[in-house]
Design an enzyme around this catalytic site. Sequence first.
Site, PDB file in Angstrom:
ATOM      1  N   HIS A 125      64.282  24.608  50.411  1.00 56.85           N
ATOM      2  CA  HIS A 125      62.878  25.384  50.195  1.00 56.85           C
ATOM      3  C   HIS A 125      63.044  26.924  50.152  1.00 56.85           C
ATOM      4  CE1 HIS A 125      59.188  26.672  52.261  1.00 56.85           C
ATOM      5  NE2 HIS A 125      58.731  25.640  51.971  1.00 56.85           N
ATOM      6  N   ASP A 202      67.971  22.753  58.271  1.00 59.50           N
ATOM      7  CA  ASP A 202      66.695  23.009  58.055  1.00 59.50           C
ATOM      8  C   ASP A 202      65.941  21.716  58.303  1.00 59.50           C
ATOM      9  OD1 ASP A 202      64.050  22.996  57.082  1.00 59.50           O
ATOM     10  OD2 ASP A 202      64.537  23.937  55.312  1.00 59.50           O
ATOM     11  N   GLN A 205      61.191  18.836  57.592  1.00 57.63           N
ATOM     12  CA  GLN A 205      60.762  17.548  57.364  1.00 57.63           C
ATOM     13  C   GLN A 205      61.312  16.331  58.072  1.00 57.63           C
ATOM     14  OE1 GLN A 205      58.289  17.070  55.003  1.00 57.63           O
ATOM     15  NE2 GLN A 205      58.295  19.359  54.638  1.00 57.63           N
ATOM     16  N   LYS A 228      54.648  19.881  61.505  1.00 61.43           N
ATOM     17  CA  LYS A 228      54.801  18.815  60.486  1.00 61.43           C
ATOM     18  C   LYS A 228      54.904  17.633  61.523  1.00 61.43           C
ATOM     19  CE  LYS A 228      56.625  21.737  56.949  1.00 61.43           C
ATOM     20  NZ  LYS A 228      55.936  21.743  55.723  1.00 61.43           N
ATOM     21  N   CYS A 366      57.294  25.471  47.140  1.00 58.71           N
ATOM     22  CA  CYS A 366      58.396  26.169  47.547  1.00 58.71           C
ATOM     23  C   CYS A 366      59.729  25.957  47.167  1.00 58.71           C
ATOM     24  CB  CYS A 366      57.995  26.502  48.872  1.00 58.71           C
ATOM     25  SG  CYS A 366      56.633  27.280  49.467  1.00 58.71           S
TER      26      CYS A 366
HETATM   27  N1  PMP Z   1      61.985  23.938  54.842  1.00 57.60           N
HETATM   28  C1  PMP Z   1      61.330  22.878  54.443  1.00 57.60           C
HETATM   29  C2  PMP Z   1      61.900  21.605  53.956  1.00 57.60           C
HETATM   30  C3  PMP Z   1      60.170  22.639  54.559  1.00 57.60           C
HETATM   31  O1  PMP Z   1      59.516  21.760  53.909  1.00 57.60           O
HETATM   32  C4  PMP Z   1      58.890  23.739  55.010  1.00 57.60           C
HETATM   33  C5  PMP Z   1      57.763  23.791  55.021  1.00 57.60           C
HETATM   34  N2  PMP Z   1      57.022  23.354  53.749  1.00 57.60           N
HETATM   35  C6  PMP Z   1      59.934  24.998  55.612  1.00 57.60           C
HETATM   36  C7  PMP Z   1      61.223  25.191  55.561  1.00 57.60           C
HETATM   37  C8  PMP Z   1      59.176  26.096  56.344  1.00 57.60           C
HETATM   38  O2  PMP Z   1      58.466  25.732  57.273  1.00 57.60           O
HETATM   39  P1  PMP Z   1      57.373  26.515  57.851  1.00 57.60           P
HETATM   40  O3  PMP Z   1      56.474  27.118  56.793  1.00 57.60           O
HETATM   41  O4  PMP Z   1      56.628  25.840  59.046  1.00 57.60           O
HETATM   42  O5  PMP Z   1      58.155  27.664  58.358  1.00 57.60           O
END
Ligand code: PMP
Length: 408
Positions: A125, A202, A205, A228, A366
Amino acid sequence: MHTDLNIESIRNDFPILNEEVNGKSLVYFDNAATTQKPRAVLDAISGYYEHSNANIHRGIHHLAEKATASFEASRRRIQEFLNAREHEEIIFTYGTTDGINLVAQAYGRAFLKEGDEIIISTMEHHSNIVPWQMLCEEKSCVLKVVPISDAGELLMDEYEKMLSERTKFVSIVHVSNALGTINPVAEIIEKAHKVGAKVLIDGAQASSHITVDVQALDCDFYAFSLHKLYGPTGMGVLYGKRELLDAMPPYRGGGEMIKEVTFEKTTYNELPYKFEAGTPNIADVVAAKNALDYVAGLGKDAIGTYEHDLLLYGTEAMQSIEGLRIVGTAKEKIGVISFLMEGIHHQDIGVLLDQQGIAIRTGHHCTQPMMRRFGIPGTSRASFAVYNTTEEIDRLVQGLHKVKKMLG
Ligand code: PMP
Protein backbone atom coordinates in the site's frame (compact mmCIF):
# COMPACT_ATOMS: atom_id res chain seq x y z
CA MET A 1 -23.40 -22.63 3.27
CA HIS A 2 -22.85 -24.05 6.74
CA THR A 3 -21.60 -21.88 9.58
CA ASP A 4 -22.04 -21.94 13.34
CA LEU A 5 -22.35 -18.15 13.24
CA ASN A 6 -25.85 -16.69 13.25
CA ILE A 7 -25.40 -14.30 10.35
CA GLU A 8 -28.92 -12.88 10.54
CA SER A 9 -28.41 -11.94 14.16
CA ILE A 10 -24.94 -10.55 13.38
CA ARG A 11 -26.48 -8.38 10.64
CA ASN A 12 -28.89 -6.97 13.21
CA ASP A 13 -25.90 -5.76 15.23
CA PHE A 14 -24.98 -3.38 12.37
CA PRO A 15 -27.65 -0.66 12.03
CA ILE A 16 -26.20 0.73 8.80
CA LEU A 17 -27.00 -2.51 6.96
CA ASN A 18 -30.66 -1.44 7.03
CA GLU A 19 -29.90 1.57 4.84
CA GLU A 20 -31.40 1.84 1.39
CA VAL A 21 -29.23 3.08 -1.46
CA ASN A 22 -30.91 4.21 -4.66
CA GLY A 23 -34.11 2.53 -3.53
CA LYS A 24 -32.40 -0.84 -2.97
CA SER A 25 -31.27 -2.48 0.24
CA LEU A 26 -27.58 -1.82 0.75
CA VAL A 27 -25.02 -4.49 -0.13
CA TYR A 28 -21.75 -3.43 1.42
CA PHE A 29 -18.69 -5.02 -0.20
CA ASP A 30 -16.15 -2.30 0.57
CA ASN A 31 -14.91 -3.85 3.79
CA ALA A 32 -11.22 -3.72 2.91
CA ALA A 33 -11.56 0.08 2.85
CA THR A 34 -13.38 0.14 6.17
CA THR A 35 -15.80 -2.21 7.90
CA GLN A 36 -19.14 -1.16 9.32
CA LYS A 37 -19.50 -0.80 13.10
CA PRO A 38 -21.66 -2.89 15.41
CA ARG A 39 -24.00 -1.25 17.89
CA ALA A 40 -21.64 -2.20 20.74
CA VAL A 41 -19.02 0.13 19.24
CA LEU A 42 -21.50 2.93 18.46
CA ASP A 43 -22.87 2.74 22.01
CA ALA A 44 -19.39 2.77 23.50
CA ILE A 45 -18.57 6.01 21.67
CA SER A 46 -21.74 7.84 22.70
CA GLY A 47 -21.61 6.25 26.18
CA TYR A 48 -18.10 7.59 26.66
CA TYR A 49 -19.18 11.14 25.79
CA GLU A 50 -22.36 10.86 27.87
CA HIS A 51 -20.81 9.43 31.03
CA SER A 52 -17.00 9.60 31.10
CA ASN A 53 -15.66 12.43 28.95
CA ALA A 54 -12.59 14.10 30.41
CA ASN A 55 -8.97 14.48 29.42
CA ILE A 56 -6.86 11.55 30.52
CA HIS A 57 -3.80 11.01 32.74
CA ARG A 58 -3.43 14.51 34.12
CA GLY A 59 -6.67 14.95 36.03
CA ILE A 60 -7.39 13.90 39.59
CA HIS A 61 -11.18 14.31 39.44
CA HIS A 62 -13.62 11.43 39.07
CA LEU A 63 -14.29 11.73 35.32
CA ALA A 64 -10.60 12.07 34.46
CA GLU A 65 -9.86 8.93 36.42
CA LYS A 66 -12.74 7.09 34.80
CA ALA A 67 -11.68 8.12 31.28
CA THR A 68 -8.06 7.18 32.02
CA ALA A 69 -9.07 3.77 33.33
CA SER A 70 -11.14 3.03 30.21
CA PHE A 71 -8.36 4.27 27.94
CA GLU A 72 -5.75 2.09 29.63
CA ALA A 73 -8.13 -0.88 29.74
CA SER A 74 -8.25 -0.65 25.95
CA ARG A 75 -4.46 -0.78 25.80
CA ARG A 76 -4.42 -3.96 27.87
CA ARG A 77 -7.14 -5.44 25.69
CA ILE A 78 -5.05 -4.77 22.60
CA GLN A 79 -1.99 -6.24 24.30
CA GLU A 80 -4.02 -9.40 24.82
CA PHE A 81 -5.37 -9.29 21.23
CA LEU A 82 -1.81 -9.25 19.82
CA ASN A 83 -0.33 -11.37 22.60
CA ALA A 84 2.27 -8.68 23.26
CA ARG A 85 4.53 -9.28 26.25
CA GLU A 86 3.84 -5.91 27.89
CA HIS A 87 1.14 -3.25 27.63
CA GLU A 88 3.86 -0.60 27.28
CA GLU A 89 4.60 -2.08 23.85
CA ILE A 90 1.20 -0.88 22.59
CA ILE A 91 1.30 2.65 21.17
CA PHE A 92 -1.95 4.32 20.12
CA THR A 93 -1.73 5.97 16.71
CA TYR A 94 -4.17 7.45 14.21
CA GLY A 95 -3.97 4.33 12.05
CA THR A 96 -1.64 2.06 10.13
CA THR A 97 -0.24 4.95 8.10
CA ASP A 98 0.61 6.85 11.25
CA GLY A 99 2.28 3.79 12.81
CA ILE A 100 4.49 3.18 9.77
CA ASN A 101 5.48 6.85 9.64
CA LEU A 102 6.34 6.70 13.34
CA VAL A 103 8.74 3.80 12.77
CA ALA A 104 10.23 5.21 9.57
CA GLN A 105 10.89 8.52 11.27
CA ALA A 106 11.75 7.57 14.84
CA TYR A 107 13.60 4.30 14.20
CA GLY A 108 14.80 5.11 10.70
CA ARG A 109 16.25 8.52 11.45
CA ALA A 110 18.06 7.27 14.54
CA PHE A 111 19.37 3.92 13.36
CA LEU A 112 19.62 3.86 9.56
CA LYS A 113 22.44 5.47 7.65
CA GLU A 114 23.72 6.05 4.13
CA GLY A 115 23.85 2.90 2.02
CA ASP A 116 21.65 0.84 4.36
CA GLU A 117 19.02 -1.17 2.50
CA ILE A 118 15.30 -1.26 3.23
CA ILE A 119 13.20 -4.01 1.66
CA ILE A 120 9.52 -3.63 0.80
CA SER A 121 7.46 -5.45 -1.86
CA THR A 122 5.60 -4.70 -5.08
CA MET A 123 2.24 -5.29 -3.38
CA GLU A 124 2.66 -2.61 -0.70
CA HIS A 125 0.00 0.00 0.00
CA HIS A 126 1.29 3.55 -0.59
CA SER A 127 1.45 3.97 3.17
CA ASN A 128 4.16 1.30 3.30
CA ILE A 129 6.08 2.81 0.38
CA VAL A 130 6.10 6.58 0.73
CA PRO A 131 7.34 6.84 4.36
CA TRP A 132 10.36 4.68 3.38
CA GLN A 133 11.00 6.73 0.26
CA MET A 134 10.97 9.87 2.38
CA LEU A 135 13.46 8.28 4.77
CA CYS A 136 15.68 7.07 1.90
CA GLU A 137 15.78 10.57 0.50
CA GLU A 138 16.74 12.02 3.83
CA LYS A 139 19.30 9.40 4.87
CA SER A 140 20.51 8.17 1.45
CA CYS A 141 19.32 4.64 2.17
CA VAL A 142 18.47 2.26 -0.68
CA LEU A 143 14.94 0.96 -1.23
CA LYS A 144 14.69 -2.61 -2.61
CA VAL A 145 11.42 -4.08 -3.85
CA VAL A 146 10.55 -7.80 -3.77
CA PRO A 147 8.76 -8.70 -7.02
CA ILE A 148 5.54 -10.73 -7.20
CA SER A 149 4.23 -13.49 -9.47
CA ASP A 150 1.31 -13.17 -11.89
CA ALA A 151 -0.87 -14.79 -9.23
CA GLY A 152 0.08 -12.03 -6.80
CA GLU A 153 2.43 -13.95 -4.53
CA LEU A 154 5.77 -12.70 -3.27
CA LEU A 155 8.76 -14.26 -5.05
CA MET A 156 10.46 -15.58 -1.95
CA ASP A 157 13.60 -16.66 -3.84
CA GLU A 158 14.07 -13.08 -4.96
CA TYR A 159 13.54 -11.89 -1.40
CA GLU A 160 16.23 -14.25 -0.14
CA LYS A 161 18.63 -13.08 -2.83
CA MET A 162 18.05 -9.47 -1.76
CA LEU A 163 18.92 -10.10 1.87
CA SER A 164 22.49 -9.28 2.91
CA GLU A 165 24.38 -7.63 5.73
CA ARG A 166 23.39 -4.32 4.10
CA THR A 167 19.70 -5.07 4.77
CA LYS A 168 18.73 -3.12 7.89
CA PHE A 169 14.96 -3.02 7.64
CA VAL A 170 12.17 -5.06 6.05
CA SER A 171 8.63 -3.69 5.89
CA ILE A 172 6.05 -6.00 4.35
CA VAL A 173 2.29 -6.21 4.21
CA HIS A 174 0.70 -9.15 6.02
CA VAL A 175 -2.32 -9.27 3.70
CA SER A 176 -2.63 -7.34 0.43
CA ASN A 177 -5.61 -4.99 0.32
CA ALA A 178 -5.79 -5.08 -3.48
CA LEU A 179 -5.28 -8.83 -4.05
CA GLY A 180 -6.15 -10.51 -0.77
CA THR A 181 -2.84 -12.43 -0.74
CA ILE A 182 -1.75 -13.63 2.70
CA ASN A 183 2.04 -13.38 2.86
CA PRO A 184 4.28 -15.87 4.69
CA VAL A 185 5.28 -13.28 7.25
CA ALA A 186 6.78 -15.69 9.80
CA GLU A 187 9.26 -16.88 7.17
CA ILE A 188 9.94 -13.31 6.01
CA ILE A 189 10.69 -12.24 9.58
CA GLU A 190 12.92 -15.23 10.33
CA LYS A 191 15.00 -14.70 7.19
CA ALA A 192 15.36 -10.95 7.86
CA HIS A 193 16.49 -11.60 11.43
CA LYS A 194 19.20 -13.96 10.17
CA VAL A 195 20.93 -10.98 8.51
CA GLY A 196 20.24 -8.75 11.52
CA ALA A 197 17.46 -6.65 9.94
CA LYS A 198 14.43 -5.38 11.85
CA VAL A 199 10.95 -6.09 10.50
CA LEU A 200 7.68 -4.15 10.45
CA ILE A 201 4.49 -5.91 9.39
CA ASP A 202 1.67 -3.83 7.92
CA GLY A 203 -1.31 -5.59 9.46
CA ALA A 204 -4.05 -3.25 8.19
CA GLN A 205 -5.90 -6.01 6.35
CA ALA A 206 -4.82 -8.98 8.44
CA SER A 207 -5.99 -8.08 11.91
CA SER A 208 -9.69 -8.61 11.19
CA HIS A 209 -9.28 -11.99 9.49
CA ILE A 210 -6.24 -13.70 11.00
CA THR A 211 -5.16 -14.32 14.59
CA VAL A 212 -2.01 -12.30 15.14
CA ASP A 213 0.51 -13.33 17.79
CA VAL A 214 3.39 -10.87 17.76
CA GLN A 215 5.52 -13.02 20.08
CA ALA A 216 5.11 -16.12 17.93
CA LEU A 217 5.79 -14.08 14.76
CA ASP A 218 8.73 -12.37 16.48
CA CYS A 219 8.12 -9.22 14.41
CA ASP A 220 9.80 -6.06 15.67
CA PHE A 221 6.85 -3.81 14.81
CA TYR A 222 3.23 -4.50 13.83
CA ALA A 223 0.86 -1.73 12.70
CA PHE A 224 -2.90 -1.87 12.15
CA SER A 225 -6.06 0.27 12.08
CA LEU A 226 -9.15 -0.42 14.16
CA HIS A 227 -11.55 0.90 11.51
CA LYS A 228 -10.94 -2.21 9.40
CA LEU A 229 -11.74 -4.35 12.42
CA TYR A 230 -15.29 -3.18 13.16
CA GLY A 231 -13.83 -0.35 15.30
CA PRO A 232 -13.80 3.44 14.98
CA THR A 233 -11.95 5.50 12.39
CA GLY A 234 -9.04 7.69 13.39
CA MET A 235 -7.31 5.25 15.68
CA GLY A 236 -4.79 2.50 15.25
CA VAL A 237 -2.08 0.60 17.02
CA LEU A 238 1.64 0.27 16.69
CA TYR A 239 3.16 -2.68 18.50
CA GLY A 240 6.93 -2.51 18.98
CA LYS A 241 9.38 -4.59 20.98
CA ARG A 242 10.18 -2.73 24.18
CA GLU A 243 13.94 -2.62 23.67
CA LEU A 244 13.46 -0.96 20.28
CA LEU A 245 10.81 1.50 21.43
CA ASP A 246 12.99 2.37 24.43
CA ALA A 247 15.96 3.05 22.20
CA MET A 248 13.99 5.16 19.70
CA PRO A 249 13.74 8.94 20.10
CA PRO A 250 10.21 10.40 20.26
CA TYR A 251 8.41 11.09 17.00
CA ARG A 252 6.29 14.09 17.97
CA GLY A 253 6.89 16.60 20.72
CA GLY A 254 4.25 18.09 22.97
CA GLY A 255 2.21 17.42 26.08
CA GLU A 256 2.02 13.95 27.65
CA MET A 257 5.26 12.67 26.07
CA ILE A 258 7.50 14.57 28.49
CA LYS A 259 8.82 14.00 32.00
CA GLU A 260 10.14 17.52 32.56
CA VAL A 261 10.40 20.56 30.34
CA THR A 262 12.73 23.50 30.81
CA PHE A 263 13.84 25.91 28.12
CA GLU A 264 17.30 24.37 28.33
CA LYS A 265 16.38 20.68 28.16
CA THR A 266 13.40 18.37 28.07
CA THR A 267 13.36 14.82 29.36
CA TYR A 268 10.94 12.34 27.87
CA ASN A 269 8.22 10.23 29.40
CA GLU A 270 8.31 6.47 29.66
CA LEU A 271 6.72 4.03 27.26
CA PRO A 272 4.14 4.11 25.86
CA TYR A 273 3.51 7.82 26.54
CA LYS A 274 6.80 8.89 24.93
CA PHE A 275 5.11 8.28 21.57
CA GLU A 276 1.67 9.67 22.41
CA ALA A 277 2.07 13.47 22.31
CA GLY A 278 -1.08 15.54 22.76
CA THR A 279 -4.62 14.58 23.65
CA PRO A 280 -5.32 11.28 21.93
CA ASN A 281 -8.54 10.09 20.31
CA ILE A 282 -9.87 8.95 23.69
CA ALA A 283 -13.45 8.02 22.78
CA ASP A 284 -12.37 5.88 19.86
CA VAL A 285 -9.59 4.17 21.79
CA VAL A 286 -12.15 3.31 24.47
CA ALA A 287 -14.59 1.96 21.86
CA ALA A 288 -11.83 -0.10 20.21
CA LYS A 289 -12.06 -2.46 23.17
CA ASN A 290 -15.71 -3.10 22.33
CA ALA A 291 -14.77 -3.90 18.72
CA LEU A 292 -12.24 -6.48 19.87
CA ASP A 293 -14.68 -7.93 22.38
CA TYR A 294 -17.28 -8.16 19.62
CA VAL A 295 -14.91 -10.05 17.32
CA ALA A 296 -13.80 -12.33 20.17
CA GLY A 297 -17.44 -13.02 21.01
CA LEU A 298 -18.04 -14.32 17.49
CA GLY A 299 -14.68 -16.11 17.39
CA LYS A 300 -11.91 -15.08 15.03
CA ASP A 301 -11.56 -18.60 13.61
CA ALA A 302 -15.29 -18.86 12.91
CA ILE A 303 -15.18 -15.46 11.17
CA GLY A 304 -12.14 -16.52 9.13
CA THR A 305 -13.75 -19.78 8.05
CA TYR A 306 -17.01 -18.10 7.10
CA GLU A 307 -15.26 -15.39 5.10
CA HIS A 308 -13.17 -18.03 3.35
CA ASP A 309 -16.36 -19.83 2.33
CA LEU A 310 -17.70 -16.53 0.98
CA LEU A 311 -14.47 -16.13 -0.98
CA LEU A 312 -14.81 -19.59 -2.54
CA TYR A 313 -18.49 -19.02 -3.32
CA GLY A 314 -17.83 -15.56 -4.78
CA THR A 315 -14.81 -16.68 -6.80
CA GLU A 316 -16.75 -19.47 -8.44
CA ALA A 317 -19.82 -17.34 -9.08
CA MET A 318 -17.87 -14.46 -10.55
CA GLN A 319 -15.68 -16.65 -12.71
CA SER A 320 -18.85 -17.85 -14.43
CA ILE A 321 -19.25 -14.35 -15.92
CA GLU A 322 -17.73 -14.34 -19.37
CA GLY A 323 -14.96 -11.79 -19.84
CA LEU A 324 -14.40 -11.36 -16.09
CA ARG A 325 -10.84 -11.92 -14.87
CA ILE A 326 -9.81 -12.08 -11.24
CA VAL A 327 -6.58 -10.27 -10.40
CA GLY A 328 -4.90 -11.95 -7.43
CA THR A 329 -5.21 -15.70 -7.38
CA ALA A 330 -2.79 -16.58 -4.60
CA LYS A 331 -3.22 -19.92 -2.86
CA GLU A 332 -3.54 -18.19 0.51
CA LYS A 333 -6.14 -15.42 0.33
CA ILE A 334 -8.61 -13.54 2.49
CA GLY A 335 -12.06 -12.54 1.22
CA VAL A 336 -11.01 -10.01 -1.39
CA ILE A 337 -11.90 -10.35 -5.06
CA SER A 338 -10.27 -7.84 -7.40
CA PHE A 339 -11.45 -8.16 -10.98
CA LEU A 340 -11.48 -6.77 -14.50
CA MET A 341 -14.26 -6.99 -17.08
CA GLU A 342 -13.31 -7.05 -20.69
CA GLY A 343 -13.95 -3.72 -22.41
CA ILE A 344 -15.53 -2.07 -19.36
CA HIS A 345 -13.82 0.58 -17.23
CA HIS A 346 -13.70 -0.23 -13.52
CA GLN A 347 -15.18 3.14 -12.62
CA ASP A 348 -18.25 2.44 -14.75
CA ILE A 349 -18.68 -0.89 -12.98
CA GLY A 350 -18.60 0.90 -9.61
CA VAL A 351 -21.14 3.54 -10.67
CA LEU A 352 -23.58 1.05 -12.18
CA LEU A 353 -23.38 -1.27 -9.17
CA ASP A 354 -23.96 1.69 -6.86
CA GLN A 355 -27.17 2.41 -8.77
CA GLN A 356 -28.23 -1.08 -7.71
CA GLY A 357 -27.34 -0.43 -4.06
CA ILE A 358 -24.07 -2.41 -4.19
CA ALA A 359 -20.96 -0.76 -2.76
CA ILE A 360 -17.61 -1.93 -4.10
CA ARG A 361 -14.30 -0.09 -4.56
CA THR A 362 -12.72 0.77 -7.87
CA GLY A 363 -9.32 2.18 -8.81
CA HIS A 364 -5.72 1.54 -7.85
CA HIS A 365 -6.48 0.82 -4.17
CA CYS A 366 -3.43 2.89 -3.12
CA THR A 367 -1.18 0.35 -4.83
CA GLN A 368 -0.20 2.19 -8.01
CA PRO A 369 3.19 0.45 -8.44
CA MET A 370 1.48 -2.93 -8.25
CA MET A 371 -1.15 -1.91 -10.80
CA ARG A 372 1.75 -0.91 -13.05
CA ARG A 373 3.27 -4.37 -12.49
CA PHE A 374 0.05 -5.92 -13.80
CA GLY A 375 -0.14 -3.37 -16.63
CA ILE A 376 -3.57 -2.11 -15.57
CA PRO A 377 -4.80 1.25 -14.24
CA GLY A 378 -6.97 -0.32 -11.56
CA THR A 379 -9.53 -2.98 -10.70
CA SER A 380 -12.98 -3.36 -9.22
CA ARG A 381 -12.82 -4.92 -5.77
CA ALA A 382 -15.40 -6.70 -3.65
CA SER A 383 -14.23 -7.45 -0.12
CA PHE A 384 -16.16 -9.45 2.45
CA ALA A 385 -16.88 -9.17 6.16
CA VAL A 386 -18.66 -11.42 8.61
CA TYR A 387 -22.08 -9.83 7.95
CA ASN A 388 -22.02 -10.53 4.20
CA THR A 389 -24.04 -13.39 2.71
CA THR A 390 -24.14 -15.61 -0.37
CA GLU A 391 -27.43 -13.89 -1.32
CA GLU A 392 -25.55 -10.61 -1.48
CA ILE A 393 -22.90 -12.22 -3.68
CA ASP A 394 -25.72 -13.42 -5.95
CA ARG A 395 -26.93 -9.82 -6.18
CA LEU A 396 -23.42 -8.72 -7.12
CA VAL A 397 -23.23 -11.35 -9.85
CA GLN A 398 -26.66 -10.32 -11.19
CA GLY A 399 -25.51 -6.70 -11.03
CA LEU A 400 -22.41 -7.51 -13.04
CA HIS A 401 -24.51 -9.28 -15.67
CA LYS A 402 -26.56 -6.10 -15.95
CA VAL A 403 -23.38 -4.01 -16.28
CA LYS A 404 -22.23 -6.33 -19.06
CA LYS A 405 -25.51 -6.05 -20.87
CA MET A 406 -25.39 -2.26 -20.72
CA LEU A 407 -21.71 -1.71 -21.54
CA GLY A 408 -20.11 -4.97 -22.65
N1 PMP B 1 -1.89 -0.86 4.49
C1 PMP B 1 -2.87 -1.56 3.92
C2 PMP B 1 -2.58 -2.93 3.39
C3 PMP B 1 -4.16 -1.02 3.84
O1 PMP B 1 -5.14 -1.73 3.28
C4 PMP B 1 -4.41 0.27 4.37
C5 PMP B 1 -5.77 0.90 4.27
N2 PMP B 1 -6.37 0.81 3.01
C6 PMP B 1 -3.34 0.95 4.97
C7 PMP B 1 -2.11 0.36 5.01
C8 PMP B 1 -3.54 2.31 5.55
O2 PMP B 1 -4.41 2.27 6.63
P1 PMP B 1 -5.01 3.61 7.23
O3 PMP B 1 -5.58 4.37 6.07
O4 PMP B 1 -6.05 3.16 8.19
O5 PMP B 1 -3.89 4.34 7.87
